[in-house]
Scaffold this motif. Structure first.
Motif, short mmCIF file in Angstrom:
data_model
loop_
_atom_site.label_atom_id
_atom_site.label_comp_id
_atom_site.label_asym_id
_atom_site.label_seq_id
_atom_site.Cartn_x
_atom_site.Cartn_y
_atom_site.Cartn_z
N SER A 122 0.93 -1.06 -0.08
CA SER A 122 -0.09 -0.14 0.22
C SER A 122 0.90 1.13 -0.06
O SER A 122 1.75 1.53 0.95
N THR B 120 0.24 4.33 0.91
CA THR B 120 -0.02 5.08 2.05
C THR B 120 -0.77 4.47 2.91
O THR B 120 -2.10 3.94 2.61
N VAL B 121 -0.49 4.60 4.26
CA VAL B 121 -1.39 4.15 5.40
C VAL B 121 -1.18 5.11 6.53
O VAL B 121 0.08 5.42 6.84
N GLU B 122 -2.31 5.48 6.86
CA GLU B 122 -2.15 6.52 8.05
C GLU B 122 -1.65 5.88 9.32
O GLU B 122 -2.10 4.62 9.46
N GLU C 120 -4.39 3.91 11.38
CA GLU C 120 -4.66 2.70 10.43
C GLU C 120 -3.85 1.43 10.49
O GLU C 120 -4.24 0.47 10.00
N VAL C 121 -2.72 1.81 10.96
CA VAL C 121 -1.72 0.70 10.75
C VAL C 121 -1.98 -0.72 11.45
O VAL C 121 -1.96 -1.74 10.72
N TYR D 31 -4.80 -2.30 9.30
CA TYR D 31 -3.90 -2.62 7.92
C TYR D 31 -3.34 -4.14 8.16
O TYR D 31 -3.62 -5.23 7.50
N TYR E 89 5.43 4.08 13.08
CA TYR E 89 4.40 2.98 12.46
C TYR E 89 5.00 1.46 12.92
O TYR E 89 3.81 0.64 13.51
N HIS F 148 4.29 0.97 2.12
CA HIS F 148 4.09 0.12 3.38
C HIS F 148 3.94 -1.26 2.54
O HIS F 148 3.12 -1.60 1.76
#
Length: 353
Positions: A232, A234-236, A239-240, A243, A274, A345
């Protein structure tokens, strides 16, 4: 879908990873901005006349790919797939310097021709006289993962039985200067640094080349099963955890069933959050990191894939990689999580054969 096996693994890195007993000689440097790869004697692998015309990344890849093919017992792969973030940047810099020095006139095309990102895959194919599928992925820190995903799909679709997959990136003087200027690389005053306790932004930069043979059939040299890959852009940060949870659920795994988690802590305080968030999901897993051994670079995940393959095959965890003290009697599932400064990511799930 066919099971996909990692049947060989070879790596040239900041460590002496071509040596059989490299795990006993792992060293760390926290006090230097840029780490150089331990290169082999290229004369043993490449004719000197050819070697002189090759950039560092092409030479590293040629040797690493030879090791991978030999270990897997493969002479002709059904496909060659290479991932790289920066490509042949040495030749790119030489060409651009010639443009400036010669006022854009009387330019020799050699450096330009060899500066393209697919030079590595092409040179390997030329050396093998391999006319099969040949592809290069340039997707920053997920370049290797895209290459692995392509190979996995080729094997699952019965288009290939054995695929040579690699990742490679080299350092160049001008690019390293620019990375220092924009603070991608840590400032000298921020060194030495413990990557797990870093309070400053920026990374220690490395380089290297990792190659693997992915196969449809399990062999005596098999290291692991490549179960799944997810990428992905982008991952906020908030949200990780979701995810990763969705990725494991898709593979019918709970957090507790993951024996080892390998995280890409780079020393960049902002983006390493992260990994800190991820650690909270796995209180009963062995948590590892690796960029203090390899440095950060676009395809540093090749080093983690190489180390994960050895961990599954040898059923041993190198102490130099350990974050916590959790140890497992049997290592079945290994999860790799990586990104580059908060972007691109990737999750890779490997399983014991």
């Amino acid at each position: 879908m066919s099971t996909v096996y990692i049947n060989s693994a070879a790596c040239i890195s900041v460590q002496d990873t071509l040596h059989e007993n490299f795990l006993q000689g792992l060293t760390t440097r926290y006090d230097i901005q840029i780490l150089k790869a331990v290169e082999p004697n290229y004369k043993e692998f490449i004719p000197p006349a050819m070697s002189r015309r090759m950039s560092k990344t092409v030479k590293m890849s040629s040797v690493a790919s030879q090791y991978a093919l030999k270990e897997a017992g493969i002479e002709q792969p059904d496909a060659i797939i290479v991932g790289t973030g920066m490509g042949c940047s040495q030749d790119s810099e030489k060409f651009l310097k010639n443009v400036i020095d010669n006022n854009e006139e009387f330019l020799t095309p050699t450096y330009f021709i060899q500066s393209t990102h697919n030079t590595v895959a092409g040179q390997i194919a030329l050396g093998l006289q391999c006319h099969a599928y040949n592809f290069t992925y340039v997707n920053t820190s997920s370049s290797l993962e895209f290459s692995m995903l392509d190979a996995k799909l080729q094997i699952n679709d019965d288009e290939a039985e054995n695929v040579l997959v690699g990742s490679t990136d080299e350092q160049t003087e001008r690019t390293m200067q620019l990375y220092c200027l924009n603070n991608t690389i840590k400032k000298p005053e921020d060194l030495p640094v413990d990557l797990l306790q870093s309070k400053t932004d920026g990374v220690i930069w490395g380089e290297g080349s990792s190659f693997f043979v992915l196969g449809k059939n399990k062999t005596e040299s098999s290291y692991a099963q490549l179960k799944d890959i997810q990428i992905s852009n982008t991952v906020e940060l908030n949200e990780v955890q979701q995810y990763i949870g969705k990725f494991l659920a898709k593979n019918n795994l709970t957090f507790g069933e993951v024996d080892v988690v390998i995280l890409g802590f780079s020393g960049d305080a902002t983006s390493d959050k992260y990994y800190t968030e991820t650690m909270d999901l796995f209180p009963d897993s062995a948590l590892l990191y690796y960029k203090h051994l390899s440095g950060e670079f676009n395809t540093a995940s090749g080093f983690s894939m190489f180390m994960a393959s050895h961990i599954l095959k040898d059923q041993q965890i190198p102490e130099a990689m350990m974050i916590n003290t959790v140890k497992k009697d049997t290592i079945k599932n290994v999860l790799l999580y990586n990104h580059l400064l908060g972007s691109d990511h990737s999750l890779v799930l490997l399983e014991k054969v």
